[in-house]
Scaffold this active site. Sequence first.
Site, PDB file in Angstrom:
ATOM      1  N   LYS A 122       0.995  -1.190   0.132  1.00 21.88           N
ATOM      2  CA  LYS A 122       0.086  -0.015   0.075  1.00 21.88           C
ATOM      3  C   LYS A 122       0.942   1.200  -0.102  1.00 21.88           C
ATOM      4  O   LYS A 122       2.139   1.124   0.507  1.00 21.88           O
ATOM      5  CB  LYS A 122      -0.862   0.042   1.193  1.00 21.88           C
ATOM      6  CG  LYS A 122      -1.989   1.047   1.373  1.00 21.88           C
ATOM      7  CD  LYS A 122      -3.230   0.126   0.498  1.00 21.88           C
ATOM      8  CE  LYS A 122      -4.538   0.876   0.134  1.00 21.88           C
ATOM      9  NZ  LYS A 122      -5.772   0.186  -0.108  1.00 21.88           N
ATOM     10  N   ASP A 162      -7.036   4.076  -4.365  1.00 15.60           N
ATOM     11  CA  ASP A 162      -7.844   4.046  -2.863  1.00 15.60           C
ATOM     12  C   ASP A 162      -8.454   5.486  -2.908  1.00 15.60           C
ATOM     13  O   ASP A 162      -8.561   6.188  -4.033  1.00 15.60           O
ATOM     14  CB  ASP A 162      -6.816   3.567  -1.967  1.00 15.60           C
ATOM     15  CG  ASP A 162      -7.256   3.220  -0.769  1.00 15.60           C
ATOM     16  OD1 ASP A 162      -7.736   1.956  -0.454  1.00 15.60           O
ATOM     17  OD2 ASP A 162      -7.500   3.981   0.175  1.00 15.60           O
TER      18      ASP A 162
HETATM   19  P1  NDP Z   1     -12.864   7.747  -2.926  1.00 17.70           P
HETATM   20  O1  NDP Z   1     -12.021   8.600  -2.691  1.00 17.70           O
HETATM   21  O2  NDP Z   1     -13.680   7.543  -4.187  1.00 17.70           O
HETATM   22  O3  NDP Z   1     -14.309   8.117  -1.763  1.00 17.70           O
HETATM   23  C1  NDP Z   1     -13.959   8.099  -0.364  1.00 17.70           C
HETATM   24  C2  NDP Z   1     -15.098   8.662   0.304  1.00 17.70           C
HETATM   25  O4  NDP Z   1     -15.278   8.404   1.612  1.00 17.70           O
HETATM   26  C3  NDP Z   1     -15.526  10.124  -0.015  1.00 17.70           C
HETATM   27  O5  NDP Z   1     -16.974  10.210  -0.158  1.00 17.70           O
HETATM   28  C4  NDP Z   1     -14.735  10.828   0.985  1.00 17.70           C
HETATM   29  O6  NDP Z   1     -15.409  12.098   1.344  1.00 17.70           O
HETATM   30  C5  NDP Z   1     -15.127   9.977   2.051  1.00 17.70           C
HETATM   31  N1  NDP Z   1     -14.157  10.045   3.279  1.00 17.70           N
HETATM   32  C6  NDP Z   1     -12.744   9.732   2.858  1.00 17.70           C
HETATM   33  N2  NDP Z   1     -11.974   9.919   4.120  1.00 17.70           N
HETATM   34  C7  NDP Z   1     -12.851  10.412   4.928  1.00 17.70           C
HETATM   35  C8  NDP Z   1     -12.496  10.539   6.432  1.00 17.70           C
HETATM   36  N3  NDP Z   1     -11.751  10.652   7.047  1.00 17.70           N
HETATM   37  N4  NDP Z   1     -13.781  11.045   7.008  1.00 17.70           N
HETATM   38  C9  NDP Z   1     -15.057  10.747   6.459  1.00 17.70           C
HETATM   39  N5  NDP Z   1     -15.352  10.689   4.962  1.00 17.70           N
HETATM   40  C10 NDP Z   1     -14.263  10.030   4.654  1.00 17.70           C
HETATM   41  O7  NDP Z   1     -12.397   6.364  -1.985  1.00 17.70           O
HETATM   42  P2  NDP Z   1     -12.814   4.864  -2.397  1.00 17.70           P
HETATM   43  O8  NDP Z   1     -14.342   4.942  -2.601  1.00 17.70           O
HETATM   44  O9  NDP Z   1     -12.133   4.059  -3.510  1.00 17.70           O
HETATM   45  O10 NDP Z   1     -12.601   4.081  -1.089  1.00 17.70           O
HETATM   46  C11 NDP Z   1     -13.357   4.139   0.116  1.00 17.70           C
HETATM   47  C12 NDP Z   1     -12.999   2.870   1.115  1.00 17.70           C
HETATM   48  O11 NDP Z   1     -13.021   1.711   0.311  1.00 17.70           O
HETATM   49  C13 NDP Z   1     -11.602   3.375   1.593  1.00 17.70           C
HETATM   50  O12 NDP Z   1     -11.432   2.544   2.842  1.00 17.70           O
HETATM   51  C14 NDP Z   1     -10.677   2.410   0.715  1.00 17.70           C
HETATM   52  O13 NDP Z   1      -9.400   2.061   1.377  1.00 17.70           O
HETATM   53  C15 NDP Z   1     -11.646   1.204   0.574  1.00 17.70           C
HETATM   54  N6  NDP Z   1     -11.323   0.335  -0.668  1.00 17.70           N
HETATM   55  C16 NDP Z   1     -11.427   1.056  -1.838  1.00 17.70           C
HETATM   56  C17 NDP Z   1     -11.007   0.013  -2.915  1.00 17.70           C
HETATM   57  C18 NDP Z   1     -11.097   0.704  -4.479  1.00 17.70           C
HETATM   58  O14 NDP Z   1     -10.970  -0.255  -5.170  1.00 17.70           O
HETATM   59  N7  NDP Z   1     -11.176   1.900  -4.746  1.00 17.70           N
HETATM   60  C19 NDP Z   1     -10.752  -1.358  -2.955  1.00 17.70           C
HETATM   61  C20 NDP Z   1     -11.307  -1.906  -1.450  1.00 17.70           C
HETATM   62  C21 NDP Z   1     -11.290  -0.977  -0.413  1.00 17.70           C
HETATM   63  P3  NDP Z   1     -14.395  13.475   0.881  1.00 17.70           P
HETATM   64  O15 NDP Z   1     -14.850  13.337  -0.461  1.00 17.70           O
HETATM   65  O16 NDP Z   1     -15.311  14.269   1.880  1.00 17.70           O
HETATM   66  O17 NDP Z   1     -13.238  13.249   1.312  1.00 17.70           O
HETATM   67  O1  2IT Z   2      -7.960  -1.452  -0.653  1.00 17.80           O
HETATM   68  C1  2IT Z   2      -7.887  -2.105  -1.752  1.00 17.80           C
HETATM   69  O2  2IT Z   2      -8.093  -3.178  -2.025  1.00 17.80           O
HETATM   70  C2  2IT Z   2      -7.592  -1.144  -2.860  1.00 17.80           C
HETATM   71  N1  2IT Z   2      -7.631  -0.019  -2.654  1.00 17.80           N
HETATM   72  C3  2IT Z   2      -7.492  -1.879  -4.391  1.00 17.80           C
HETATM   73  C4  2IT Z   2      -6.083  -2.267  -4.296  1.00 17.80           C
HETATM   74  C5  2IT Z   2      -5.774  -2.871  -6.010  1.00 17.80           C
HETATM   75  O3  2IT Z   2      -4.695  -3.057  -5.984  1.00 17.80           O
HETATM   76  O4  2IT Z   2      -6.778  -2.845  -6.763  1.00 17.80           O
END
Ligand code: NDP
Ligand code: 2IT
Length: 449
Positions: A122, A162
């Site tokens: 990561k 992420d």
């Molecule tokens: P995005 O950046 O697309 O969206 C994140 C969302 O969460 C936004 O709405 C953001 O609001 C909110 N957010 C982020 N940080 C905070 C915080 N500290 N407090 C409150 N709200 C917060 O990210 P993803 O959708 O990709 O990721 C969301 C979660 O899913 C994370 O935990 C990530 O690690 C996990 N994840 C993502 C994967 C992926 O493929 N993208 C895969 C597996 C897990 P704002 O816009 O105001 O910051």
């Molecule tokens: O938390 C996660 O699994 C991710 N942000 C996706 C990682 C990836 O390599 O697709």
Amino acid sequence: MTDILKLIKDKDPVEKEFHQAVEEVLVSVQPVLDRNPQYRQEAVLERITEPERTIIFRVPWMDDQGQVQVNRGFRIQMNSAIGPYKGGLRFHPSVTLSILKFLAFEQVFKNALTTLAMGGGKGGSDFDPKGKSDNEVMRFCQSFMTELFRHIGPNTDVPAGDIGVGAREIGYLFGTYKKLHNEFTGVLTGKSLGWGGSLIRPEATGYGSVYFAAEMLATKNETLEGKTCLVSGAGNVSQYTVEKIIELGGKVVTLSDSSGYIYDEEGIDSGKLDFVKRLKNIKRGRMHEYIDKYSEAVYTEADSSLDHNPLWDHKADCAFPSATENEINQKDATNLMNNGVKLVCEGANMPSAPEAINIFLDKKILYAPGKASNAGGVAVSGLEMAQNSMRLSWPAEEVDQRLKIIMKNIHQTCLDAASEYGTPGNYMAGANIAGFTKVVNAMLDQGLV
Ligand code: NDP
Ligand code: 2IT
């Protein structure tokens, strides 16, 4: 078990999130350690909790006013026992070494659960893309990759997105890597479709999470049809979680960003979801703008002085925390239970605090830990790597079908491991045990690594 945790806490006392992630796994795998004394003799816990490599670097860039800015960049190469390091990059002001070590640690087991050949890593930066121009984001990404490029590669380490890193950032990062290496290669996943990306990768984490929830419900002869769902976040994972819940007949009533949340009692239908996608992905706006368009919804501003998050205090059947770590505390978990929630499926990484998880396990609800339920994203990243190696691209239906099968298998793997070690129905224990066993056995096969 406690001795190793103490060792880690003494060594890096400020890394609270990392300690939290490690403790959860150590507690779950205790029965495995009891049954396999050689694991302790071979010091696998000491090894698996120490990153293979940690890279920390300066990222200088120039803002639109001509002012030099400096951020910190990181890449944690946690474990390469079963494949090249693989895991996302997070750009968010809250990023620290502790946050990235917890994420890298979780990623190791998650990737093992997918059955694809991917180790865990990561990275990211405390850079905040919010409020920055495209040019500023591009200059930051170029500077970030100017250092990172020498540490990664399609057979070494393959980053992805992420929080704060989506298609735009992956494009700028890829362009810089290609220029520096003079090589067009699958070194990042989450690429755009026109130049090596995979169909269904944007959808994969959210869809996969809902497939996992549907599998859990099926064990009770239930479906998502007619179920009311709370979803947090409004980013990549949340958007496609909502999309799949709607498709399967459920009703989503909440979405949030860090400034606040909306409650739409009538449900977020596909038209409203399209509005949110445009708002977040193109306009890069805020969730409160939802009520300007849909006045039937209510917006509540985030209030850090509260001891709970009101988003989790609504009548519902299912909850899909999909924003960030520790977004459900003990009080939130109690509120969820009091409001009738019977399923919590984690789209985010470690969104439930340990006290909240204990409540879910005590109440014997269907609780899916993120490293199992959000594994669809990295799984389709693995499929993107496979397509890049073959210089082929599979149709959406094929990728989606593979994703479905992978999520179904992860669900079954968790149940089987939980039963084998005396905690039937405990998906958290099952995920930790199955992921841990696979990685540790690979490490032992490879000698002292
Ligand atoms: P995005 O950046 O697309 O969206 C994140 C969302 O969460 C936004 O709405 C953001 O609001 C909110 N957010 C982020 N940080 C905070 C915080 N500290 N407090 C409150 N709200 C917060 O990210 P993803 O959708 O990709 O990721 C969301 C979660 O899913 C994370 O935990 C990530 O690690 C996990 N994840 C993502 C994967 C992926 O493929 N993208 C895969 C597996 C897990 P704002 O816009 O105001 O910051
Ligand atoms: O938390 C996660 O699994 C991710 N942000 C996706 C990682 C990836 O390599 O697709």
